[in-house]
Design an enzyme around this catalytic site. Sequence first.
Site, PDB file in Angstrom:
ATOM      1  N   ALA A  12       0.810  -1.234   0.000  1.00  0.00           N
ATOM      2  CA  ALA A  12       0.000   0.000   0.000  1.00  0.00           C
ATOM      3  C   ALA A  12       0.833   1.270   0.000  1.00  0.00           C
ATOM      4  O   ALA A  12       0.299   2.351   0.203  1.00  0.00           O
ATOM      5  CB  ALA A  12      -0.941  -0.016   1.204  1.00  0.00           C
ATOM      6  N   ASN A  13       2.138   1.157  -0.228  1.00  0.00           N
ATOM      7  CA  ASN A  13       2.961   2.376  -0.204  1.00  0.00           C
ATOM      8  C   ASN A  13       2.816   3.191  -1.480  1.00  0.00           C
ATOM      9  O   ASN A  13       3.311   4.308  -1.566  1.00  0.00           O
ATOM     10  CB  ASN A  13       4.439   2.035   0.032  1.00  0.00           C
ATOM     11  CG  ASN A  13       4.969   1.027  -0.958  1.00  0.00           C
ATOM     12  OD1 ASN A  13       4.589  -0.146  -0.879  1.00  0.00           O
ATOM     13  ND2 ASN A  13       5.801   1.448  -1.887  1.00  0.00           N
ATOM     14  N   GLY A  17      -3.057   0.389  -3.968  1.00  0.00           N
ATOM     15  CA  GLY A  17      -3.054   0.066  -2.535  1.00  0.00           C
ATOM     16  C   GLY A  17      -3.074   1.315  -1.671  1.00  0.00           C
ATOM     17  O   GLY A  17      -3.810   1.387  -0.678  1.00  0.00           O
ATOM     18  N   TYR A 164       1.657 -13.144 -15.850  1.00  0.00           N
ATOM     19  CA  TYR A 164       0.870 -12.278 -14.963  1.00  0.00           C
ATOM     20  C   TYR A 164      -0.598 -12.724 -14.936  1.00  0.00           C
ATOM     21  O   TYR A 164      -1.202 -12.871 -13.871  1.00  0.00           O
ATOM     22  CB  TYR A 164       0.982 -10.828 -15.439  1.00  0.00           C
ATOM     23  CG  TYR A 164       0.113  -9.853 -14.671  1.00  0.00           C
ATOM     24  CD1 TYR A 164       0.504  -9.390 -13.415  1.00  0.00           C
ATOM     25  CD2 TYR A 164      -1.090  -9.393 -15.199  1.00  0.00           C
ATOM     26  CE1 TYR A 164      -0.282  -8.494 -12.705  1.00  0.00           C
ATOM     27  CE2 TYR A 164      -1.890  -8.503 -14.496  1.00  0.00           C
ATOM     28  CZ  TYR A 164      -1.482  -8.054 -13.249  1.00  0.00           C
ATOM     29  OH  TYR A 164      -2.278  -7.172 -12.543  1.00  0.00           O
TER      30      TYR A 164
HETATM   31  P1  NAP Z   1       2.152  -0.637  -8.162  1.00  0.00           P
HETATM   32  O1  NAP Z   1       2.010   0.829  -8.104  1.00  0.00           O
HETATM   33  O2  NAP Z   1       3.352  -1.257  -8.813  1.00  0.00           O
HETATM   34  O3  NAP Z   1       2.016  -1.199  -6.676  1.00  0.00           O
HETATM   35  C1  NAP Z   1       2.322  -2.516  -6.349  1.00  0.00           C
HETATM   36  C2  NAP Z   1       2.536  -2.573  -4.853  1.00  0.00           C
HETATM   37  O4  NAP Z   1       2.861  -3.935  -4.491  1.00  0.00           O
HETATM   38  C3  NAP Z   1       3.739  -1.707  -4.403  1.00  0.00           C
HETATM   39  O5  NAP Z   1       3.430  -1.106  -3.170  1.00  0.00           O
HETATM   40  C4  NAP Z   1       4.846  -2.740  -4.245  1.00  0.00           C
HETATM   41  O6  NAP Z   1       5.852  -2.354  -3.331  1.00  0.00           O
HETATM   42  C5  NAP Z   1       4.015  -3.882  -3.681  1.00  0.00           C
HETATM   43  N1  NAP Z   1       4.761  -5.130  -3.658  1.00  0.00           N
HETATM   44  C6  NAP Z   1       5.423  -5.745  -4.659  1.00  0.00           C
HETATM   45  N2  NAP Z   1       6.040  -6.848  -4.197  1.00  0.00           N
HETATM   46  C7  NAP Z   1       5.766  -6.913  -2.874  1.00  0.00           C
HETATM   47  C8  NAP Z   1       6.114  -7.810  -1.834  1.00  0.00           C
HETATM   48  N3  NAP Z   1       6.912  -8.860  -2.049  1.00  0.00           N
HETATM   49  N4  NAP Z   1       5.635  -7.591  -0.588  1.00  0.00           N
HETATM   50  C9  NAP Z   1       4.847  -6.525  -0.337  1.00  0.00           C
HETATM   51  N5  NAP Z   1       4.494  -5.630  -1.269  1.00  0.00           N
HETATM   52  C10 NAP Z   1       4.951  -5.830  -2.511  1.00  0.00           C
HETATM   53  O7  NAP Z   1       0.945  -1.312  -8.918  1.00  0.00           O
HETATM   54  P2  NAP Z   1      -0.655  -1.174  -8.793  1.00  0.00           P
HETATM   55  O8  NAP Z   1      -1.146  -0.977 -10.153  1.00  0.00           O
HETATM   56  O9  NAP Z   1      -1.032  -0.220  -7.723  1.00  0.00           O
HETATM   57  O10 NAP Z   1      -1.020  -2.666  -8.367  1.00  0.00           O
HETATM   58  C11 NAP Z   1      -1.790  -2.993  -7.229  1.00  0.00           C
HETATM   59  C12 NAP Z   1      -2.520  -4.287  -7.506  1.00  0.00           C
HETATM   60  O11 NAP Z   1      -3.479  -4.068  -8.541  1.00  0.00           O
HETATM   61  C13 NAP Z   1      -1.624  -5.412  -8.004  1.00  0.00           C
HETATM   62  O12 NAP Z   1      -2.025  -6.643  -7.423  1.00  0.00           O
HETATM   63  C14 NAP Z   1      -1.884  -5.427  -9.489  1.00  0.00           C
HETATM   64  O13 NAP Z   1      -1.614  -6.676 -10.075  1.00  0.00           O
HETATM   65  C15 NAP Z   1      -3.350  -5.077  -9.520  1.00  0.00           C
HETATM   66  N6  NAP Z   1      -3.850  -4.550 -10.785  1.00  0.00           N
HETATM   67  C16 NAP Z   1      -3.339  -3.414 -11.305  1.00  0.00           C
HETATM   68  C17 NAP Z   1      -3.860  -2.929 -12.509  1.00  0.00           C
HETATM   69  C18 NAP Z   1      -3.360  -1.658 -13.147  1.00  0.00           C
HETATM   70  O14 NAP Z   1      -3.761  -1.384 -14.286  1.00  0.00           O
HETATM   71  N7  NAP Z   1      -2.524  -0.877 -12.472  1.00  0.00           N
HETATM   72  C19 NAP Z   1      -4.866  -3.634 -13.172  1.00  0.00           C
HETATM   73  C20 NAP Z   1      -5.338  -4.803 -12.603  1.00  0.00           C
HETATM   74  C21 NAP Z   1      -4.838  -5.234 -11.416  1.00  0.00           C
HETATM   75  P3  NAP Z   1       7.186  -1.578  -3.831  1.00  0.00           P
HETATM   76  O15 NAP Z   1       6.812  -0.136  -3.971  1.00  0.00           O
HETATM   77  O16 NAP Z   1       8.149  -1.835  -2.727  1.00  0.00           O
HETATM   78  O17 NAP Z   1       7.597  -2.192  -5.134  1.00  0.00           O
END
Ligand code: NAP
Length: 245
Positions: A12-13, A17, A164
Site C-alpha cells: 500500500a505504499n 493500494g 501475470y
Molecule cells: P504498483 O504501483 O506497482 O504497486 C504494487 C505494490 O505492491 C507496491 O506497493 C509494491 O511495493 C508492492 N509489492 C510488490 N512486491 C511486494 C512484496 N513482495 N511484498 C509486499 N508488497 C509488494 O501497482 P498497482 O497498479 O497499484 O497494483 C496494485 C494491484 O493491482 C496489483 O495486485 C496489481 O496486479 C493489480 N492490478 C493493477 C492494474 C493496473 O492497471 N494498475 C490492473 C489490474 C490489477 P514496492 O513499492 O516496494 O515495489
Amino acid sequence: MKPGALALVTGANRGIGLETARQLAQRGAVVLLGSRDAVRGEAAARSLDPDGARILPVALDVTDTRSVAALAKRLERDHGRLDVLVNNAGVFVGATAADTTAEVTRDILAVNVVGAVAVMHAMLPLLRRSSAPRVVNVSSTTASFGLTSSGADLAGDASVRLAYTASKAALNMLTVQYDRAFRQDPDLAHIKINSASPGWTATGMNGFRAPRTVREGARAVVTLATLPDEGPSGGFFDEHGQLVW
Ligand code: NAP
C-alpha cells in the site's frame, strides 16, 4: 464497515493500494498500510495522514514468511483481530510467450499467489475473531477465462502478460476455494472473500500509461472491502458488477 474497523492493505505504499488505504480511512477504518520497505511505507502513510491517527505503516514483505509472521504476531498482541484484509501487493513483469522464463514466472507467482496465501494463512485466526471480516484479492480482468477466450479487448498489451494473467487466474481460484472452505466451517462462515478488478489504472506497474485514475481503480476494491452482511462472497467484480471468471 463499522467505524474503527481494522484494515490491512498489502503493498500500500503506492498505486491502487495507497488509494485503497486512503479511501478506507476516509470511511472510518484504522488502516495498516503494508509496505515491504519501511521508509517508503512511513512516507506514504504520512502523506495521507500526517498525525498517524488513522493510517499506520507496517512492514510487510509478502514473500518473506518471517515478515508475515511478525506482523500477525503484532496484530495479535495489539488488536486481537483483523476486520479487513486487502491482498493488493502485486508485480507485473512483461514478457512475450516465447520470452517467458521459469524464473520470471516464479517471481510473479511468489508475490501474486504464494504471497496472498502466506498472508491469508497468518491472518485467518485474526479475521475469524472479527464480527464482519472481509477479504479482497486484487485481481485483474485479464485473468478472466471467459473474457480472454471470447476475444474481448482487455486493454494494455496482451502479448506480454502470459505469466501475470496466469497468476491472477490462480488468485481468482484461491478466492473460490477459500470461499467454499469458509462456507463449510461454522467458525469461518462469516468471512466474505471476493476478487476485485481495478481496470487498467495508471500506476508504476504500467509506467502510468493507463487511462484510469487510482481513485477509479480502487473503487471495486473498497466496495468489496466494506460489503454489508447481505453482500456477496466468492465472486469476481469490477466497479460495475460481477465479472465472468
Ligand atoms: P504498483 O504501483 O506497482 O504497486 C504494487 C505494490 O505492491 C507496491 O506497493 C509494491 O511495493 C508492492 N509489492 C510488490 N512486491 C511486494 C512484496 N513482495 N511484498 C509486499 N508488497 C509488494 O501497482 P498497482 O497498479 O497499484 O497494483 C496494485 C494491484 O493491482 C496489483 O495486485 C496489481 O496486479 C493489480 N492490478 C493493477 C492494474 C493496473 O492497471 N494498475 C490492473 C489490474 C490489477 P514496492 O513499492 O516496494 O515495489
